[in-house]
Scaffold this motif. Structure first.
Motif, mmCIF file in Angstrom:
data_model
loop_
_atom_site.group_PDB
_atom_site.id
_atom_site.type_symbol
_atom_site.label_atom_id
_atom_site.label_comp_id
_atom_site.label_asym_id
_atom_site.label_seq_id
_atom_site.Cartn_x
_atom_site.Cartn_y
_atom_site.Cartn_z
ATOM 1 N N ARG A 1 -5.851 -13.740 7.748
ATOM 2 C CA ARG A 1 -6.535 -12.667 8.462
ATOM 3 C C ARG A 1 -5.842 -11.536 8.324
ATOM 4 N NH1 ARG A 1 -8.541 -16.265 13.713
ATOM 5 N NH2 ARG A 1 -9.525 -18.014 12.641
ATOM 6 N N GLN A 2 -5.236 -11.139 7.283
ATOM 7 C CA GLN A 2 -4.600 -9.865 7.171
ATOM 8 C C GLN A 2 -5.184 -9.129 6.085
ATOM 9 O OE1 GLN A 2 0.225 -10.336 7.498
ATOM 10 N NE2 GLN A 2 -0.470 -12.491 7.279
ATOM 11 N N ASN A 3 -4.583 -8.269 5.376
ATOM 12 C CA ASN A 3 -5.303 -7.453 4.353
ATOM 13 C C ASN A 3 -5.116 -7.751 2.948
ATOM 14 O OD1 ASN A 3 -6.150 -5.659 6.578
ATOM 15 N ND2 ASN A 3 -3.928 -4.769 6.878
ATOM 16 N N PRO A 4 -5.968 -8.175 2.453
ATOM 17 C CA PRO A 4 -5.979 -8.646 1.030
ATOM 18 C C PRO A 4 -6.106 -7.430 0.208
ATOM 19 C CG PRO A 4 -8.067 -9.511 1.680
ATOM 20 C CD PRO A 4 -7.227 -8.997 3.030
ATOM 21 N N THR A 5 -5.614 -7.460 -1.032
ATOM 22 C CA THR A 5 -5.811 -6.263 -1.900
ATOM 23 C C THR A 5 -7.331 -5.956 -2.242
ATOM 24 O OG1 THR A 5 -3.713 -6.730 -3.011
ATOM 25 C CG2 THR A 5 -5.166 -5.269 -4.380
ATOM 26 N N LYS A 6 -7.630 -4.887 -2.193
ATOM 27 C CA LYS A 6 -9.236 -4.610 -2.468
ATOM 28 C C LYS A 6 -9.432 -4.393 -3.865
ATOM 29 C CE LYS A 6 -10.184 -4.627 1.984
ATOM 30 N NZ LYS A 6 -8.755 -4.686 2.467
ATOM 31 N N GLU A 7 -8.479 -3.840 -4.704
ATOM 32 C CA GLU A 7 -8.529 -3.736 -6.236
ATOM 33 C C GLU A 7 -8.529 -4.722 -7.139
ATOM 34 O OE1 GLU A 7 -6.394 -0.307 -3.765
ATOM 35 O OE2 GLU A 7 -5.988 -2.314 -4.367
ATOM 36 N N PHE A 8 -9.240 -4.616 -8.394
ATOM 37 C CA PHE A 8 -9.020 -5.639 -9.307
ATOM 38 C C PHE A 8 -7.555 -5.501 -10.071
ATOM 39 C CE2 PHE A 8 -9.464 -7.336 -13.479
ATOM 40 C CZ PHE A 8 -10.517 -8.070 -13.575
ATOM 41 N N ILE A 9 -6.645 -6.497 -9.932
ATOM 42 C CA ILE A 9 -5.504 -6.650 -10.515
ATOM 43 C C ILE A 9 -5.362 -6.938 -11.861
ATOM 44 C CG2 ILE A 9 -3.095 -7.620 -10.126
ATOM 45 C CD1 ILE A 9 -3.696 -7.807 -7.068
ATOM 46 N N HIS A 10 -4.584 -6.364 -12.648
ATOM 47 C CA HIS A 10 -4.338 -6.723 -14.221
ATOM 48 C C HIS A 10 -2.956 -6.373 -14.489
ATOM 49 C CE1 HIS A 10 -4.271 -6.317 -18.392
ATOM 50 N NE2 HIS A 10 -5.179 -6.705 -18.589
ATOM 51 N N TYR A 11 -2.440 -7.865 -14.979
ATOM 52 C CA TYR A 11 -1.082 -7.695 -14.945
ATOM 53 C C TYR A 11 -0.642 -8.298 -16.408
ATOM 54 C CZ TYR A 11 3.754 -8.885 -14.228
ATOM 55 O OH TYR A 11 5.164 -8.997 -14.474
#
Length: 318
Positions: A203-213
């Motif tokens: 219950r913390q703050n997951p990344t909101k953006e789409f990650i491309h690596y």
């Protein structure tokens, strides 16, 4: 204490570790991504893991699927994963399904989970997961890899979903068969996926953006995703979950692999085809040249085109 090095990490701690131990996570697909992600989850102390995969271990898998070894070839990935994870962490609950996730069984298989990790090889299944999770308010984490690049995206309740950015499976190009894959790519993306899973479950703050690596170029991009006003799933139209989009014929990861559903008696089919000297069979599948016939009425055919695959399908199974 098994999890002491994780507990003393300030973002976890004792109370959040308890949240992980009470969590149930489904991992759909146990290949390059899922075999690694499920192992990391087991080692992190997730209370219950539901392991879903329709495939068997092949020699070419061993280049990147580090949970498996040569003794596992021709055995179901789901059953082997459960067996190996039970040796890694005997204190967690493991449930395996050597099945193809479909609109007919998705509710029973994913019932009661807190999170779903998508580690699949086709967008029909991903959009089915999307429909199920959006409808039921369950978070899930999309992941994909090819070559030296990979992607990860958290789909959270009331936030943009996969259908907001992908309308049809055919709109996504490229496969691991045509472009290859580095084993470091899948391990890197699995690490990102599981880290996001830990954030969600604690219950913390997951990344909101789409990650491309891109691990080869060492470039990481974060792309903002917005809700699509015309998204079917967000508007309550669950075409995949309701069976309006059938997965009876699906192009798998690899331009030369097609999956079909069929009705047959496995034992009779095994007896019939075993007369061919090129036939290989066991309790789980029958393999004849480019055709693999599974016990659960699923057929995978390697061919240059869907038309040629259908010809082979008709020859042996119609």
């Amino acid at each position: 204490m098994r999890y002491v090095r994780q507990v003393i990490f300030e973002k976890i701690g004792k109370e959040r570790q308890k949240l992980l131990e009470r969590s149930a996570v489904a991992v759909v697909g146990l290949g390059a991504l899922g075999s690694v992600s499920s192992e990391l989850l087991a080692r992190a102390g997730i209370g219950k893991l539901i392991l879903i995969d329709r495939d068997i271990v092949e020699l070419s898998n061993l280049q990147r699927q580090s949970l498996f070894d040569e003794s596992d070839i021709s055995k179901p990935k789901a059953l082997i994963t459960e067996k190996k994870l039970s040796r890694i962490n005997s204190s967690i609950d493991l449930v395996s399904h050597f099945e193809d996730l479909s609109y007919e069984n998705v509710t029973s298989m994913l019932k009661g989970v807190d999170l779903v990790l998508d580690c699949t090889d086709n967008f029909y299944t991903r959009l089915l997961i999307n429909d199920f999770c959006v409808k039921n308010g369950i978070p899930w984490v999309y992941s994909a890899v090819i070559g030296s690049t990979g992607a990860c995206f958290n789909i959270l309740p009331e936030k943009p979903c996969l259908s907001c950015i992908i309308k049809e499976p055919d709109s996504v190009l490229g496969t691991c068969d045509t472009e290859g894959i580095l084993n470091t790519t899948s391990h890197a993306i699995s690490s990102i996926q599981v880290t996001e899973a830990l954030k969600i479950l604690t219950r913390q703050n997951p990344t909101k953006e789409f990650i491309h690596y891109d691990i080869w170029a060492n470039k990481l991009l974060k792309l903002k995703v917005h809700k699509n006003a015309n998204c079917n799933a967000c508007n309550g139209l669950y075409n995949y979950l309701d069976g309006l989009r059938s997965n009876n014929s699906v192009k798998l990861c690899g331009s030369s692999s097609f999956q079909f559903k069929a009705n047959y008696n496995f034992n009779e089919m095994r007896k019939k085809l075993s007369k061919n000297e090129d036939c290989e069979s066991n309790a789980y599948f029958i393999k004849l040249n480019e055709i693999t016939i599974f016990k659960n009425c699923r057929v995978v055919i390697k061919a240059d085109s869907e038309r040629k695959a259908k010809v082979l399908f008709s020859k042996y199974l119609s």
